[in-house]
Scaffold this motif. Structure first.
Motif, short mmCIF file in Angstrom:
data_model
loop_
_atom_site.label_atom_id
_atom_site.label_comp_id
_atom_site.label_asym_id
_atom_site.label_seq_id
_atom_site.Cartn_x
_atom_site.Cartn_y
_atom_site.Cartn_z
N ASP A 60 52.08 -28.14 100.67
CA ASP A 60 52.93 -27.62 101.74
C ASP A 60 52.11 -26.87 102.78
N ASP A 61 51.01 -26.28 102.35
CA ASP A 61 50.13 -25.54 103.27
C ASP A 61 48.83 -26.31 103.44
N PRO A 62 48.65 -26.99 104.57
CA PRO A 62 47.45 -27.80 104.76
C PRO A 62 46.15 -27.01 104.82
N ASP A 63 46.24 -25.69 104.93
CA ASP A 63 45.04 -24.85 104.97
C ASP A 63 44.80 -24.10 103.68
N ALA A 64 45.52 -24.42 102.62
CA ALA A 64 45.42 -23.68 101.37
C ALA A 64 44.05 -23.79 100.72
N ASP A 65 43.28 -24.83 101.07
CA ASP A 65 41.92 -24.93 100.53
C ASP A 65 40.99 -23.93 101.21
N LEU A 66 41.32 -23.51 102.42
CA LEU A 66 40.42 -22.68 103.22
C LEU A 66 40.86 -21.24 103.42
N GLU A 67 42.12 -20.99 103.39
CA GLU A 67 42.65 -19.68 103.78
C GLU A 67 43.16 -18.87 102.59
N ASN A 68 43.20 -17.55 102.79
CA ASN A 68 43.77 -16.61 101.82
C ASN A 68 43.12 -16.71 100.44
N LEU A 69 41.81 -16.77 100.42
CA LEU A 69 41.06 -16.89 99.17
C LEU A 69 40.66 -15.51 98.67
N ASP A 70 40.58 -15.39 97.35
CA ASP A 70 40.13 -14.12 96.77
C ASP A 70 39.24 -14.41 95.57
N VAL A 71 38.62 -13.37 95.06
CA VAL A 71 37.62 -13.50 94.00
C VAL A 71 38.18 -14.13 92.73
N SER A 72 39.46 -13.99 92.49
CA SER A 72 40.06 -14.58 91.29
C SER A 72 40.02 -16.11 91.31
N MET A 73 39.76 -16.71 92.45
CA MET A 73 39.76 -18.17 92.61
C MET A 73 38.37 -18.79 92.45
N VAL A 74 37.34 -17.98 92.42
CA VAL A 74 35.98 -18.49 92.49
C VAL A 74 35.61 -19.38 91.31
N GLU A 75 35.72 -18.86 90.11
CA GLU A 75 35.26 -19.60 88.93
C GLU A 75 35.98 -20.94 88.79
N GLU A 76 37.29 -20.93 88.88
CA GLU A 76 38.06 -22.17 88.73
C GLU A 76 37.77 -23.15 89.87
N SER A 77 37.61 -22.65 91.07
CA SER A 77 37.32 -23.53 92.21
C SER A 77 35.97 -24.22 92.05
N LEU A 78 34.95 -23.48 91.61
CA LEU A 78 33.64 -24.09 91.39
C LEU A 78 33.69 -25.11 90.26
N ARG A 79 34.37 -24.76 89.17
CA ARG A 79 34.50 -25.69 88.05
C ARG A 79 35.19 -26.97 88.50
N ARG A 80 36.24 -26.83 89.26
CA ARG A 80 37.00 -27.99 89.74
C ARG A 80 36.15 -28.86 90.66
N TRP A 81 35.33 -28.24 91.52
CA TRP A 81 34.47 -28.99 92.43
C TRP A 81 33.49 -29.86 91.63
N TYR A 82 32.83 -29.26 90.65
CA TYR A 82 31.89 -30.04 89.84
C TYR A 82 32.60 -31.13 89.04
N ALA A 83 33.78 -30.87 88.53
CA ALA A 83 34.53 -31.87 87.78
C ALA A 83 34.94 -33.04 88.69
N GLU A 84 35.37 -32.72 89.89
CA GLU A 84 35.78 -33.77 90.83
C GLU A 84 34.60 -34.64 91.22
N ARG A 85 33.45 -34.02 91.41
CA ARG A 85 32.24 -34.77 91.72
C ARG A 85 31.89 -35.73 90.58
N ALA A 86 32.03 -35.28 89.35
CA ALA A 86 31.70 -36.13 88.19
C ALA A 86 32.63 -37.33 88.12
N VAL A 87 33.91 -37.12 88.35
CA VAL A 87 34.86 -38.24 88.35
C VAL A 87 34.52 -39.21 89.49
N ALA A 88 34.23 -38.67 90.66
CA ALA A 88 33.86 -39.52 91.80
C ALA A 88 32.61 -40.34 91.48
#
Length: 162
Positions: free
Chosen positions: A82-110
């Motif tokens: 619903d929010d096209p900027d949710a990947d970029l905006e309103n980020l906080d430290v609680s999102m860091v670990e999961e976001s990095l893990r997800r990035w590496y996982a997505e790269r592996a699937v790709a």
């Protein structure tokens, strides 16, 4: 961090996958050694862009152009909906670990999906464009945003270079 070198392959598959690896590693290097607070710091005002925002945005790019389009299955998005900027905006430290893990996982699937193709001129599973077109779009996104990452990192701690 050991990084992928600039590709020396002159065949299409080696060159394209080599540049993809190079640019993925370049973004990872820009994030390496920073605290969670630094990764969510908008260091180049008035822009609100952060290094974590770039990681999350490129996670979505990997998902859309590689995972979804090469598999032919719409797995949806991780962040934007619903929010096209949710990947970029309103980020906080609680999102860091999961976001990095997800990035590496997505790269592996790709990477698993890319490895199934020995002809990049073939159409991707969605039939929207060739495998080559999808890969070049992702390489272009990384290259473009790595320029942003260079500026953000330098403004955070003075680190420069690739």
């Amino acid at each position: 961090m050991e990084r992928a070198p600039e590709p020396e392959a002159f065949d299409e598959i080696g060159a394209v996958t080599g540049w993809l690896a190079f640019h993925r590693d370049a973004l990872a290097a820009k994030c390496e050694g920073l605290t969670a607070e630094q990764l969510v710091t908008a260091s180049a005002p008035p822009s609100s862009l952060t290094l974590l925002g770039l990681v999350r945005h490129l996670t979505e790019i990997e998902r859309d152009y590689l995972v979804n389009d090469l598999s032919g299955v719409d797995h949806g998005c991780h962040y934007v909906g619903d929010d096209p900027d949710a990947d970029l905006e309103n980020l906080d430290v609680s999102m860091v670990e999961e976001s990095l893990r997800r990035w590496y996982a997505e790269r592996a699937v790709a990477d698993e999906l890319i490895a199934r193709h020995d002809d990049f001129s073939a159409m991707a599973a969605t039939g929207k464009a060739s495998v080559r077109a999808h890969l070049l779009k992702v390489v272009q996104e990384y290259a473009r945003h790595n320029g942003h990452a260079d500026i953000l990192r330098e403004r955070i701690d003075g680190s420069r270079g690739e």
